[in-house]
Design an enzyme around this catalytic site. Structure first.
Site, PDB file in Angstrom:
ATOM      1  N   HIS A 468     -29.617 -18.209  -0.156  1.00  0.00           N
ATOM      2  CA  HIS A 468     -30.298 -18.167   0.840  1.00  0.00           C
ATOM      3  C   HIS A 468     -29.597 -18.703   2.220  1.00  0.00           C
ATOM      4  O   HIS A 468     -29.358 -19.549   2.179  1.00  0.00           O
ATOM      5  CB  HIS A 468     -31.131 -18.839   0.884  1.00  0.00           C
ATOM      6  CG  HIS A 468     -32.515 -18.640   1.284  1.00  0.00           C
ATOM      7  ND1 HIS A 468     -33.060 -17.778   2.055  1.00  0.00           N
ATOM      8  CD2 HIS A 468     -33.092 -19.398   2.329  1.00  0.00           C
ATOM      9  CE1 HIS A 468     -34.024 -17.454   3.226  1.00  0.00           C
ATOM     10  NE2 HIS A 468     -34.262 -19.493   2.652  1.00  0.00           N
ATOM     11  N   ASP A 486     -37.115 -20.907   8.906  1.00  0.00           N
ATOM     12  CA  ASP A 486     -36.147 -20.807   7.388  1.00  0.00           C
ATOM     13  C   ASP A 486     -37.014 -19.300   7.044  1.00  0.00           C
ATOM     14  O   ASP A 486     -38.452 -19.374   7.098  1.00  0.00           O
ATOM     15  CB  ASP A 486     -36.168 -21.708   6.698  1.00  0.00           C
ATOM     16  CG  ASP A 486     -35.766 -21.618   5.889  1.00  0.00           C
ATOM     17  OD1 ASP A 486     -35.736 -20.307   4.713  1.00  0.00           O
ATOM     18  OD2 ASP A 486     -35.057 -22.467   4.575  1.00  0.00           O
ATOM     19  N   CYS A 531     -32.636 -12.703   3.646  1.00  0.00           N
ATOM     20  CA  CYS A 531     -32.401 -14.179   4.544  1.00  0.00           C
ATOM     21  C   CYS A 531     -31.405 -13.740   5.958  1.00  0.00           C
ATOM     22  O   CYS A 531     -31.391 -14.091   6.556  1.00  0.00           O
ATOM     23  CB  CYS A 531     -32.420 -14.875   3.458  1.00  0.00           C
ATOM     24  SG  CYS A 531     -30.754 -14.940   2.700  1.00  0.00           S
TER      25      CYS A 531
END
Ligand SMILES: Nc1ncnc2c1ncn2[C@@H]1O[C@H](COP(=O)(O)OP(=O)(O)OP(=O)(O)O)[C@@H](O)[C@H]1O
Length: 694
Positions: A468, A486, A531
């Protein structure tokens, strides 16, 4: 290094006498070179006939004095044969040095001691390697002194070392083979010192201390080994062109008893160094041409190269793999120390009249915390009770990597190249290891975008080993702040915290809490793979926002600046994608757009700056003055970073994070269909932004 695939194309290269085959191969590819006919050498080391040599992430050169035929299997980024080489002057220098060695033997004196200087990527290491190989091929055993911490070729980066050379430098692994105990016997084991900075001038005091320790070790070695004493030594240095950086060179020349100075690829440096006092005291200064084949290596290339060096230190090479071992060290059993200043902030940033309390060789205790994760620690020769600055010049016995900092059980889990418990308990921490990823002139940067990955690997792994990505931004203004974005429920939060605490140590001093980190609501990814795209988009949008808000022409100190009101955050709406255009946001964007396109600040059409944004630099007449920040740049050029009026900093930063225009992202249809297509554009933008930040 991956092996060359069976279906790779193979090419034959024929070299005439005095010609060389130059190649560049990136880290994704591997090539194999075989000598079919004739004789050839790789930086002075002879190639075996029909032996196969693999190269990856390398710019190399195979030279032949008499001509040869090579077979090259695999894909090079560039490959060509060149006839113009500096090998004639190289062999002349070698022959002259060899005569000095013979003379030294008959006089029972020390052999030639050579230091090689020049600009970055001018071929200093290659020249040292070639001259060492020629000397070894004549039965000599010179010492190789590596004073280039950024490009440490013997052990991990950040170190300086001295290695006795009794065999030619390994063609594939270079000087690193000497740090691998299975291939080098004890007499060839290098002596290594942890420096922890990229440039000698980053901590000249410590650097000079290490050179002194090294000179003492060399003195002991040559006193007991006349063969080594008469063979002399070669010193490789960090690239420099600046006269002000001669200080560490001056010191090394006098401490190591240098007799010959080779200046590679710079007339200017040659002239500068020929006039230094040491030249008048008997040091011969010789000018060497730079080879046309030397390649300027990018920061990315160097980073990957250093990553591979670290990997090789712990795991060996594909041809000679090692096992690495896991070991546990309890907090109370070890002392972790760091050497040098708390912070890299220059002395000029200290309050007026204050001087530093610490010297650059002071030793500070480091309390173990998450910031240590993925650090490389040097295991020193110091005993637990050794106090004070004497630890600073201690030799490193080896290096361990911190994989886990277990704050509950108060222990570190370490990877070590050798099994068993740590041989000594005093560990040197190199907080500067993060610096290689940061801009060199970090104090002049206003915003640093830091992609965060949750990889547990401390070395570069092709394709990445984490799962990630998220984004941490450091914004330096009157009150520095970190901002965290995030796209997956903040799952990288702890990794961001670890990076933050390392940055804190660099920017604000070891053990400092540093400024706060604000976690922002932001659009969330809906699958398990976007991501990276979101990190690029956040970066792009935020960088664009910063730049956009800086677009009005430079504001004269007499201008009254009126700011539009901040648009309140809408976390819910941002998280929930809506197909409907948001008219409020659209209106806000138009207002901003109008303001940007106007040559004057729009004080009449926009509400005045909210009083909460007023800072102490506003005086009663409403004239806004530049706040006194040590880092404020005064340039009035149109450089985007430089023209940014410092008084806008606080309001701009606040609004930048409120005013994120996610309109494109928030339309689910558009987001679905165009996200992938946007990536290329955003990558380009990202590169542009990164370039402008650099
Ligand atoms: N004749 C040549 N042909 C092709 N490549 C070469 C040649 N000489 C050197 N190189 C390559 O050019 C790059 C720079 O050379 P080198 O590392 O010797 O420079 P340096 O001055 O020591 O660099 P640094 O700035 O790290 O001190 C290296 O990748 C090296 O392998």
């Amino acid at each position: 290094m991956a092996s060359v695939g069976a279906n790779q194309k193979s090419a034959e290269w024929v070299l005439g006498a005095g010609e060389e085959f130059r190649f560049e191969v990136d880290f994704k590819h591997t090539i194999e070179i075989k000598l079919k006919h004739g004789h050839a050498e790789y930086f002075g080391a002879e190639l075996g006939r029909e032996a196969s040599y693999s190269f990856s992430g390398e710019n190399g050169v195979v030279f032949s004095w008499e001509g040869c035929t090579l077979t090259v299997i695999g894909e090079c980024q560039s490959a060509y044969v060149a006839g113009e080489t500096p090998m004639d002057s190289c062999i002349n220098v070698h022959m002259a040095l060899q005569q000095l060695r013979v003379q030294a033997r008959s006089d029972s004196a020390n052999g030639p001691r050579v230091i090689i200087v020049g600009p970055d990527d001018s071929g200093k290491t290659s020249l040292a390697r070639t001259l060492i190989n020629y000397a070894v091929r004549m039965g000599e055993t010179p010492l190789y002194v590596d004073l280039d911490p950024m490009d440490a070729s013997v052990t991990v980066p950040g170190t300086v070392s001295v290695t006795p050379m009794s065999k030619t430098v390994d063609i594939e692994t270079g000087f690193m083979s000497y740090a691998m105990s299975s291939s080098a016997g004890p007499p060839d084991t290098p002596l290594v010192w942890q420096f922890g900075h990229e440039q000698p001038t980053d901590n000249a005091e410590l650097f000079n201390l290490l050179v002194d320790r090294m000179a003492a070790a060399i003195g002991r070695h040559t006193a007991n080994n006349s063969q080594s004493a008469t063979s002399g030594l070669f010193v490789d240095t960090r690239g420099f062109t600046d006269a002000a950086k001669c200080e560490t060179i001056d010191h090394a020349i006098s401490a190591l008893g240098i007799t010959t100075l080779l200046v590679v690829g710079s007339e200017r440096m040659y002239s500068l160094l020929s006039n230094r006092p040491f030249a008048k005291e008997g040091v011969t200064v010789i000018k060497m041409a730079r080879s046309g084949g030397t390649v300027d290596r990018s920061a990315m290339f160097r980073q990957q190269y250093n990553s591979r060096i670290i990997q090789q230190y712990f795991y060996g090479t594909p041809k000679e793999p090692f096992s690495s071992f896991s070991t546990v060290a309890n907090f109370q059993e070890i002392r972790i120390l760091r050497v040098g200043e708390d912070s890299i902030a220059p002395s000029s940033t200290l309050p007026l009249g204050e001087t530093r309390m610490l010297t650059d060789t002071s030793v500070l205790a480091v309390e173990p915390d998450e910031a240590l994760t993925h650090s490389i620690l040097a295991v020193t020769d110091a005993s637990m009770d050794l106090e004070g600055d004497s630890v600073a010049g201690m030799q490193a016995l080896g290096f361990v990597n911190v994989t886990v900092v277990d704050m509950e059980k108060k222990r570190l889990i370490l990877i070590s190249p050798v099994p068993g418990r740590l041989p000594k308990q005093v560990l040197l921490y190199d907080v500067e290891s993060l610096r290689s990823a940061l801009p060199t002139d970090m104090h002049s940067k206003e915003i640093i975008f830091i992609p965060i990955n949750n990889s547990n690997s401390f070395v570069h792994v092709e394709g990445g080993s984490g799962s990630h990505w998220s984004l941490l931004i450091y914004v330096k203004h009157v009150n520095p702040t970190y901002h965290y974005y995030d796209s997956m429920a903040n799952i990288n939060y702890q990794y961001a915290l670890a990076v933050k605490s390392k940055l804190d140590a660099i920017l604000f001093g070891a053990g400092s809490q540093g400024p706060p980190m604000i976690t922002h609501s932001c659009p969330q990814q809906e699958n398990g793979s976007d991501c990276g795209i979101f990190v690029i988009l956040y970066t792009d949008l935020l960088a664009r926002r910063y730049n956009d808000l800086r677009l009005p022409p430079p504001i004269q100190p007499t201008n009254r600046v009126s700011m539009p009101p901040p648009v309140p955050p809408r976390p819910r709406r941002l998280r929930k994608f809506s197909a409907e255009p948001d008219t409020t946001r659209h209106a806000a964007s138009i207002a901003l757009h109008n303001r940007r396109n106007s040559s004057q600040p729009q004080s009449s059409s926009l509400p005045t700056r909210p009083s909460t944004y007023h800072d102490s630099s506003d005086d009663s007449s409403g004239v806004i003055r530049r706040p006194m920040s040590p880092f404020v740049r005064s340039s009035n050029t149109r450089n985007r970073m430089a023209v940014r009026p410092a008084m806008l900093v606080a309001p701009v930063i606040e609004r930048a994070f409120w005013w994120i225009d996610y309109a494109d992202l928030c339309n689910p249809l558009k987001a679905r269909t165009t996200l992938q297509a946007l990536v290329n554009e955003h990558c380009t933008r990202y590169n542009n932004i990164a370039t402008s930040l650099n």
